[in-house]
Design a protein around this motif. Structure first.
Motif, mmCIF file in Angstrom:
data_model
loop_
_atom_site.group_PDB
_atom_site.id
_atom_site.type_symbol
_atom_site.label_atom_id
_atom_site.label_comp_id
_atom_site.label_asym_id
_atom_site.label_seq_id
_atom_site.Cartn_x
_atom_site.Cartn_y
_atom_site.Cartn_z
ATOM 1 N N SER A 91 -54.201 -42.225 -15.221
ATOM 2 C CA SER A 91 -55.086 -41.537 -16.155
ATOM 3 C C SER A 91 -54.283 -40.737 -17.162
ATOM 4 O O SER A 91 -53.155 -40.303 -16.895
ATOM 5 N N MET A 92 -54.895 -40.510 -18.303
ATOM 6 C CA MET A 92 -54.211 -39.722 -19.323
ATOM 7 C C MET A 92 -54.056 -38.271 -18.865
ATOM 8 O O MET A 92 -53.093 -37.607 -19.218
ATOM 9 N N GLU A 93 -55.005 -37.768 -18.025
ATOM 10 C CA GLU A 93 -54.852 -36.422 -17.485
ATOM 11 C C GLU A 93 -53.611 -36.332 -16.598
ATOM 12 O O GLU A 93 -52.876 -35.346 -16.618
ATOM 13 N N CYS A 94 -53.403 -37.389 -15.815
ATOM 14 C CA CYS A 94 -52.241 -37.435 -14.919
ATOM 15 C C CYS A 94 -50.942 -37.425 -15.718
ATOM 16 O O CYS A 94 -50.002 -36.688 -15.388
ATOM 17 N N LEU A 95 -50.882 -38.208 -16.764
ATOM 18 C CA LEU A 95 -49.664 -38.268 -17.576
ATOM 19 C C LEU A 95 -49.376 -36.924 -18.233
ATOM 20 O O LEU A 95 -48.226 -36.476 -18.270
ATOM 21 N N SER A 96 -50.411 -36.270 -18.737
ATOM 22 C CA SER A 96 -50.206 -34.947 -19.338
ATOM 23 C C SER A 96 -49.699 -33.945 -18.307
ATOM 24 O O SER A 96 -48.835 -33.114 -18.594
ATOM 25 N N SER A 97 -50.216 -34.032 -17.092
ATOM 26 C CA SER A 97 -49.784 -33.119 -16.036
ATOM 27 C C SER A 97 -48.310 -33.309 -15.717
ATOM 28 O O SER A 97 -47.563 -32.330 -15.550
ATOM 29 N N TYR A 98 -47.872 -34.548 -15.622
ATOM 30 C CA TYR A 98 -46.470 -34.792 -15.288
ATOM 31 C C TYR A 98 -45.541 -34.343 -16.411
ATOM 32 O O TYR A 98 -44.448 -33.824 -16.161
ATOM 33 N N LEU A 99 -45.979 -34.523 -17.650
ATOM 34 C CA LEU A 99 -45.155 -34.063 -18.764
ATOM 35 C C LEU A 99 -45.065 -32.538 -18.757
ATOM 36 O O LEU A 99 -44.021 -31.972 -19.089
ATOM 37 N N SER A 100 -46.142 -31.883 -18.348
ATOM 38 C CA SER A 100 -46.082 -30.435 -18.180
ATOM 39 C C SER A 100 -45.121 -30.068 -17.064
ATOM 40 O O SER A 100 -44.431 -29.046 -17.133
ATOM 41 N N GLY A 101 -45.058 -30.918 -16.038
ATOM 42 C CA GLY A 101 -44.114 -30.685 -14.953
ATOM 43 C C GLY A 101 -42.670 -30.724 -15.405
ATOM 44 O O GLY A 101 -41.791 -30.111 -14.771
ATOM 45 N N PHE A 102 -42.398 -31.432 -16.513
ATOM 46 C CA PHE A 102 -41.063 -31.453 -17.102
ATOM 47 C C PHE A 102 -40.880 -30.340 -18.149
ATOM 48 O O PHE A 102 -39.870 -30.312 -18.849
ATOM 49 N N TYR A 235 -54.048 -25.279 6.907
ATOM 50 C CA TYR A 235 -53.410 -26.518 6.471
ATOM 51 C C TYR A 235 -52.537 -26.173 5.269
ATOM 52 O O TYR A 235 -53.053 -25.949 4.171
ATOM 53 N N PRO A 236 -51.220 -26.086 5.450
ATOM 54 C CA PRO A 236 -50.328 -25.652 4.364
ATOM 55 C C PRO A 236 -50.526 -26.491 3.104
ATOM 56 O O PRO A 236 -50.655 -27.720 3.175
ATOM 57 N N GLN A 237 -50.517 -25.812 1.958
ATOM 58 C CA GLN A 237 -50.815 -26.510 0.712
ATOM 59 C C GLN A 237 -50.135 -25.808 -0.455
ATOM 60 O O GLN A 237 -49.611 -24.701 -0.324
ATOM 61 N N THR A 238 -50.161 -26.486 -1.584
ATOM 62 C CA THR A 238 -49.808 -25.886 -2.863
ATOM 63 C C THR A 238 -50.897 -26.263 -3.857
ATOM 64 O O THR A 238 -51.677 -27.192 -3.626
ATOM 65 N N MET A 239 -50.942 -25.562 -4.981
ATOM 66 C CA MET A 239 -51.900 -25.919 -6.019
ATOM 67 C C MET A 239 -51.683 -27.364 -6.472
ATOM 68 O O MET A 239 -52.633 -28.107 -6.715
ATOM 69 N N THR A 240 -50.414 -27.753 -6.580
ATOM 70 C CA THR A 240 -50.090 -29.109 -7.023
ATOM 71 C C THR A 240 -50.591 -30.147 -6.045
ATOM 72 O O THR A 240 -51.160 -31.173 -6.437
ATOM 73 N N LEU A 241 -50.402 -29.912 -4.747
ATOM 74 C CA LEU A 241 -50.795 -30.900 -3.747
ATOM 75 C C LEU A 241 -52.308 -31.072 -3.690
ATOM 76 O O LEU A 241 -52.806 -32.190 -3.498
ATOM 77 N N VAL A 242 -53.053 -29.989 -3.854
ATOM 78 C CA VAL A 242 -54.510 -30.106 -3.884
ATOM 79 C C VAL A 242 -54.928 -30.940 -5.099
ATOM 80 O O VAL A 242 -55.802 -31.805 -5.004
ATOM 81 N N LEU A 243 -54.294 -30.701 -6.234
ATOM 82 C CA LEU A 243 -54.585 -31.494 -7.425
ATOM 83 C C LEU A 243 -54.210 -32.957 -7.203
ATOM 84 O O LEU A 243 -54.921 -33.873 -7.636
ATOM 85 N N PHE A 244 -53.098 -33.201 -6.511
ATOM 86 C CA PHE A 244 -52.640 -34.565 -6.246
ATOM 87 C C PHE A 244 -53.607 -35.355 -5.382
ATOM 88 O O PHE A 244 -53.523 -36.585 -5.325
ATOM 89 N N GLN A 245 -54.518 -34.680 -4.684
ATOM 90 C CA GLN A 245 -55.502 -35.416 -3.899
ATOM 91 C C GLN A 245 -56.321 -36.362 -4.772
ATOM 92 O O GLN A 245 -56.886 -37.337 -4.284
ATOM 93 N N LEU A 246 -56.362 -36.082 -6.072
ATOM 94 C CA LEU A 246 -57.088 -36.962 -6.988
ATOM 95 C C LEU A 246 -56.465 -38.353 -7.042
ATOM 96 O O LEU A 246 -57.151 -39.326 -7.371
ATOM 97 N N PHE A 247 -55.175 -38.468 -6.745
ATOM 98 C CA PHE A 247 -54.577 -39.800 -6.662
ATOM 99 C C PHE A 247 -55.307 -40.635 -5.613
ATOM 100 O O PHE A 247 -55.647 -41.798 -5.842
ATOM 101 N N ALA A 248 -55.518 -40.037 -4.449
ATOM 102 C CA ALA A 248 -56.123 -40.765 -3.348
ATOM 103 C C ALA A 248 -57.636 -40.879 -3.470
ATOM 104 O O ALA A 248 -58.227 -41.878 -3.053
#
Length: 443
Positions: A91-102, A235-248
């Motif tokens: 998704s374009m949202e996913c790509l924008s998120s990863y670019l923000s990660g850089f 259940y240990p988590q991070t904000m990123t990992l909760v967002l990553f649940q959208l992959f699944a």
């Protein structure tokens, strides 16, 4: 300077000379990060999240490595069909998120605005447009979006078709369900299938599609079971990992690994102890890079996200024997589609089922759906006596997410939750509605 930011600077320096090489550096960075998570995960990260992180990263990197099999989508597109044609959905949202990660989101956002893209447009879309126009994201074989939820989707995908020749298929989703509406969407899915068959030279295997929907049903059942267990279990988590649940739950739903992620989470949560941390239902996107939210939610023990509305946007079992009708119904009846009361009623139902201590809604800059409906959600939570915190900021642009304001509001909210818990044994629970006003720090 952290490694991701340093690498992002190298990517940006390279794009001035060779944008395609900069794009390959992005893909290489994702592969490298997936490898590091696989072999050197954070010691507190659950195994299910390790697997999710690895698979999500590799899926995006695979799409960037092989754009001939890449499909741009939004998160509500019928990816189950695209997967049957061997396409990698990103998704374009996913790509924008990863670019923000850089740490290059500011530069791609400025690029889009310098070309006349309005600053009021959702930052996910502006970042995506800026990155494509810079040439650091490869063009896909196909693009699919829907008319639902976000009014920017169609315009962004049309822009890509006009400016870069990326063929886009738009699925028009009616606001309300009816047999006629379902038939209308089914016919559009048939058109999509015919177009994909012509594009890829392969026929749709209807049995494969049915199996993907069966897998999706099992995955969602595990997710719901997991969220019920989160009422009490840590259940240990991070904000990123909760967002990553959208992959699944969205971008790769119907795949074997998606089902495995939620099955692992459902089993693994039982191994964690009971906890008295405050459980939150999160509404809308998680701003994973926000410092204060990171400090409280990333492997913290005071507050955690036990459920969220995006992962629960449609949880009814799909009729795998009639897959096109099931996918049509899934999109039409999504809680984000149609009148906003559909979402407020669904969130109320989820609160009764998963019993969080409070609700946080993040109104990300440029999202009209979130900002426009938050008042109605606030009223619904007041009626339920559920404390609600409203935060404003930007899920992508670090420059537009004030830490001081968020810190003050979050700490006051957490204090309210703790105070309400201490008083709960000596008063009627319905009186909690009065406390709700104290949590409304949205200006």
């Amino acid at each position: 300077m952290n490694a991701a930011k340093l690498y992002g600077n190298l990517i940006w320096r390279e794009q001035k000379k060779d944008p395609a090489k900069a794009g390959r550096m992005i893909s290489a960075g994702l592969h490298l990060y997936a490898w590091s998570i696989r072999h050197f995960p954070h010691k507190g990260m659950p195994k299910a999240y390790q697997y999710l992180n690895d698979q999500g990263l590799e899926n995006v990197a695979k799409g960037l490595d092989d754009p001939g099999k890449l499909a741009w989508t939004n998160i509500f597109a019928p990816v189950e069909i695209l997967e049957c044609f061997g396409l990698t959905c990103v998704s374009m949202e996913c790509l924008s998120s990863y670019l923000s990660g850089f740490y290059i989101e500011d530069r791609i956002l400025d690029k889009a605005e310098s070309e006349g893209i309005a600053s009021t447009l959702c930052s996910y879309h502006r970042g995506f447009i800026g990155a494509v126009d810079k040439g650091i994201l490869p063009l896909p074989e196909f693009a699919v979006t829907t008319s639902m939820v976000c009014d920017a989707n169609i315009n962004t995908f049309r822009y890509m078709e006009e400016m870069h020749g990326v063929k886009s298929h738009v699925i028009d989703i009616p606001h309300d369900y009816s047999p006629e509406a379902e038939h209308y969407v089914v016919e559009q899915l048939r058109d999509l299938i015919r177009e994909l068959e012509e594009k890829t030279g392969r026929k749709l295997d209807m049995e494969e599609l049915k199996n993907r929907l069966r897998s999706e049903n099992r995955a969602k059942a595990h997710l719901i079971s997991f969220m019920k267990k989160r009422r009490t279990h840590a259940y240990p988590q991070t904000m990123t990992l909760v967002l990553f649940q959208l992959f699944a739950s969205h971008l790769n739903i119907g795949t074997e690994w998606s089902e495995k992620v939620f099955e692992m989470m459902d089993k693994e949560v039982e191994s964690y102890p009971d906890t008295d941390e405050k459980k939150i239902m999160w509404l809308h996107v998680e701003p994973y890079a926000q410092p204060t939210l990171q400090s409280y939610f990333n492997y913290g023990d005071k507050i955690s996200i036990s459920c969220d509305d995006f992962d629960l946007d449609y949880i009814e079992p799909l009729d795998a024997e009639h897959p096109l009708e099931a996918l049509a119904r899934k999109m039409i009846c999504n809680i984000y589609n149609g009148d906003y009361s559909r979402k407020t009623d669904a969130v109320a139902d989820y609160i009764r089922e998963f019993r969080p201590d409070g609700v946080i809604q993040f109104c990300s800059w440029g999202c009209k759906q979130s900002a426009g409906g938050v008042g109605l959600m606030k009223e619904k939570m007041r009626d339920l006596g559920v404390p609600m915190l409203i935060l404003d900021g930007d899920a992508i642009d670090r420059r537009n997410c004030p830490d001081g304001q968020i810190k003050t509001r979050l700490e006051a909210f957490l204090e309210l939750l703790n105070s309400s818990d201490e008083k709960s044994s000596s008063r009627d629970p319905n009186v909690a509605a009065a406390d709700h006003a104290e949590a409304e720090v949205h200006e």
